[in-house]
Design an enzyme around this catalytic site. Structure first.
Site, PDB file in Angstrom:
ATOM      1  N   TRP A 100       0.822  -1.219   0.000  1.00 45.79           N
ATOM      2  CA  TRP A 100       0.000   0.000   0.000  1.00 45.79           C
ATOM      3  C   TRP A 100       0.848   1.257   0.000  1.00 45.79           C
ATOM      4  O   TRP A 100       0.528   2.233  -0.678  1.00 45.79           O
ATOM      5  CB  TRP A 100      -0.992   0.001   1.158  1.00 45.79           C
ATOM      6  CG  TRP A 100      -2.110  -0.984   0.966  1.00 45.79           C
ATOM      7  CD1 TRP A 100      -2.413  -2.047   1.757  1.00 45.79           C
ATOM      8  CD2 TRP A 100      -3.071  -1.005  -0.109  1.00 45.79           C
ATOM      9  NE1 TRP A 100      -3.489  -2.736   1.241  1.00 45.79           N
ATOM     10  CE2 TRP A 100      -3.917  -2.120   0.115  1.00 45.79           C
ATOM     11  CE3 TRP A 100      -3.289  -0.210  -1.232  1.00 45.79           C
ATOM     12  CZ2 TRP A 100      -4.966  -2.444  -0.757  1.00 45.79           C
ATOM     13  CZ3 TRP A 100      -4.338  -0.523  -2.099  1.00 45.79           C
ATOM     14  CH2 TRP A 100      -5.160  -1.633  -1.856  1.00 45.79           C
ATOM     15  N   ASP A 171      -1.527   6.731   6.569  1.00 47.31           N
ATOM     16  CA  ASP A 171      -2.561   5.841   6.061  1.00 47.31           C
ATOM     17  C   ASP A 171      -2.837   4.865   7.214  1.00 47.31           C
ATOM     18  O   ASP A 171      -2.019   4.007   7.513  1.00 47.31           O
ATOM     19  CB  ASP A 171      -2.056   5.103   4.821  1.00 47.31           C
ATOM     20  CG  ASP A 171      -3.072   4.099   4.282  1.00 47.31           C
ATOM     21  OD1 ASP A 171      -4.123   3.897   4.925  1.00 47.31           O
ATOM     22  OD2 ASP A 171      -2.803   3.512   3.208  1.00 47.31           O
ATOM     23  N   LYS A 195     -12.376  -1.555   6.887  1.00 53.04           N
ATOM     24  CA  LYS A 195     -11.621  -2.478   7.729  1.00 53.04           C
ATOM     25  C   LYS A 195     -12.034  -2.405   9.190  1.00 53.04           C
ATOM     26  O   LYS A 195     -12.274  -3.415   9.811  1.00 53.04           O
ATOM     27  CB  LYS A 195     -10.122  -2.217   7.575  1.00 53.04           C
ATOM     28  CG  LYS A 195      -9.575  -2.897   6.343  1.00 53.04           C
ATOM     29  CD  LYS A 195      -8.874  -2.003   5.406  1.00 53.04           C
ATOM     30  CE  LYS A 195      -8.618  -2.718   4.085  1.00 53.04           C
ATOM     31  NZ  LYS A 195      -7.748  -1.933   3.222  1.00 53.04           N
TER      32      LYS A 195
HETATM   33  C1  PLP Z   1      -7.207  -1.447   2.161  1.00 52.55           C
HETATM   34  C2  PLP Z   1      -6.112  -0.460   2.208  1.00 52.55           C
HETATM   35  C3  PLP Z   1      -5.983   0.559   1.254  1.00 52.55           C
HETATM   36  C4  PLP Z   1      -6.924   0.681   0.072  1.00 52.55           C
HETATM   37  O1  PLP Z   1      -8.148   1.099   0.508  1.00 52.55           O
HETATM   38  P1  PLP Z   1      -9.345   1.479  -0.507  1.00 52.55           P
HETATM   39  O2  PLP Z   1     -10.335   2.051   0.438  1.00 52.55           O
HETATM   40  O3  PLP Z   1      -9.777   0.212  -1.140  1.00 52.55           O
HETATM   41  O4  PLP Z   1      -8.813   2.468  -1.472  1.00 52.55           O
HETATM   42  C5  PLP Z   1      -4.963   1.456   1.399  1.00 52.55           C
HETATM   43  N1  PLP Z   1      -4.106   1.385   2.415  1.00 52.55           N
HETATM   44  C6  PLP Z   1      -4.186   0.431   3.359  1.00 52.55           C
HETATM   45  C7  PLP Z   1      -3.208   0.396   4.489  1.00 52.55           C
HETATM   46  C8  PLP Z   1      -5.196  -0.526   3.285  1.00 52.55           C
HETATM   47  O5  PLP Z   1      -5.292  -1.480   4.222  1.00 52.55           O
END
Ligand code: PLP
Length: 360
Positions: A100, A171, A195
């Site tokens: 990511w 993030d 999540k």
């Molecule tokens: C799942 C995830 C993403 C992507 O998320 P989307 O909402 O599908 O764009 C980005 N960064 C991390 C750390 C993730 O776990």
């Protein structure tokens, strides 16, 4: 059969939240309408979005000089919004800790006017640890971007770095509300909801006021300052996902808030890590000082055996354990809503599977 959902996202939600949503589905608070059918400008929805924000502020102890936004586009859109808004004319620094963060870096690099530098990486060892970071960074840089929890590789920072005047942008998609982070350690936090917050379609952004862009961004939807000015309602927000997030925040508060859920998460993770350590069949690919509480990968070292384990697990109701295609093996995601008894049942199953292997 009880189903335990280990999915990395969209992920398990608290049963109590789903029951409340079900009971309110057809007739929200006597309106004769579903939340899905309410105008986003109605007083009923206004109350939903306002209490979602105030509950999140309370849970994370978000200070007044931070703004909370409910946006769309997932964490992935933040890969563009962060550099577009924050790095105008400044250098953007990134830490590369997995798939990511790598994506966030490549999206930033694709903005032709941007100067992007990777200040640390753990790619040399397939991202199985959190790299050491430089003590100091260029104090004129716009930010340092980190991924607090690496969903795919199963690593997490044990402490949040400090770079003086340069804000940390995080993030936090896979461990927001799961760890007891201090919001003041960050300039900006973003997380896709699917999540640990609620259904997909909602992205939460928490931004320190002084980082709001002074000059308008070419695309209004991507403009943090405009989104703040519009109270996340420049256009129609993802109303039902915001409603679900509000129910999850209420549930979290009922659980005793973040300190208490953090303790439970540590307990759940410990049960699984201990079982992996004790086992002679399963191994963790992650260096022990870098292990995530929310996403726990493990392998047997034998692709066929991994497959057999996943199949046997499925038959017992343990769903979505297959590791990410880039890592293989298994991955158990133990988000806030994943129940303790599910982890206990699962390690019992792991032991049984291992002892049956011995007999073959
Ligand atoms: C799942 C995830 C993403 C992507 O998320 P989307 O909402 O599908 O764009 C980005 N960064 C991390 C750390 C993730 O776990």
């Amino acid at each position: 059969m009880t189903i335990y959902n280990f999915s990395a996202g969209p992920a398990v939600l608290p049963k109590k939240v789903l029951e409340t949503a079900q009971s309110e589905l057809l007739n929200y608070r006597g309106s004769g309408m579903s939340v899905m059918e309410l105008s986003h400008r109605s007083s009923l929805f206004d109350e939903i979005i306002c209490s979602a924000e105030s509950l999140l502020r309370e849970l994370m102890e978000i200070p007044d000089n931070y703004k909370v936004l409910f946006l769309q586009g997932g964490a992935s859109l933040q890969f563009s919004m962060v550099p577009l808004n924050l790095a105008q004319g400044k250098k953007a620094l990134y830490v590369d800790t997995g798939a990511w963060s790598k994506k966030a870096i490549s999206v930033a690099k694709a903005i032709s006017t941007l100067d992007v530098e990777v200040i640390a990486s753990s790619e040399d060892k397939s991202y199985n640890y959190i790299p050491e970071l430089p003590q100091t960074v260029d104090q004129a840089a716009a930010y340092v971007h980190i991924t607090t929890n690496n969903t795919i590789e199963g690593t997490a920072y044990s402490t949040i770095p400090n770079f003086g005047k340069v804000p940390v942008v995080a993030d936090m998609s896979s461990n927001i509300l799961a760890n007891d982070y201090q919001v003041t350690d960050f300039g900006l936090i973003y997380a896709g909801a699917q999540k640990n917050i609620g259904p997909a379609g909602l992205t939460v952004v928490i931004i320190r006021e002084d980082l709001l862009n002074q000059t308008a961004i070419f695309a209004p939807m991507l403009d943090y300052a405009l989104q703040v000015k519009s109270n996340s309602m420049y256009n129609t927000p993802p109303t039902y996902s915001i409603y679900m997030a509000k129910l999850v925040f209420e549930w979290l508060k009922d659980q005793g808030g973040i300190p208490s859920i953090f303790e439970k998460n540590k307990e759940k993770a410990k049960i699984l890590y201990d079982a992996i350590e004790k086992s002679e069949l399963f191994k963790s690919p992650v260096r022990s000082d870098s292990r995530s509480l929310t996403n726990i990968p493990f392998v047997t070292g034998n692709v066929e055996l991994d497959k057999a384990f996943n199949q046997a697990a499925l038959a017992e109701g343990f769903q979505n354990l297959k590791g990410h295609r880039s890592v293989g093996g298994m991955r158990a995601s133990l988000y806030n809503a994943f129940p303790l008894e599910g982890v206990r049942a699962f390690v019992t199953f792991m032991e049984k599977f291992e002892s049956e292997q011995g007999g073959k």
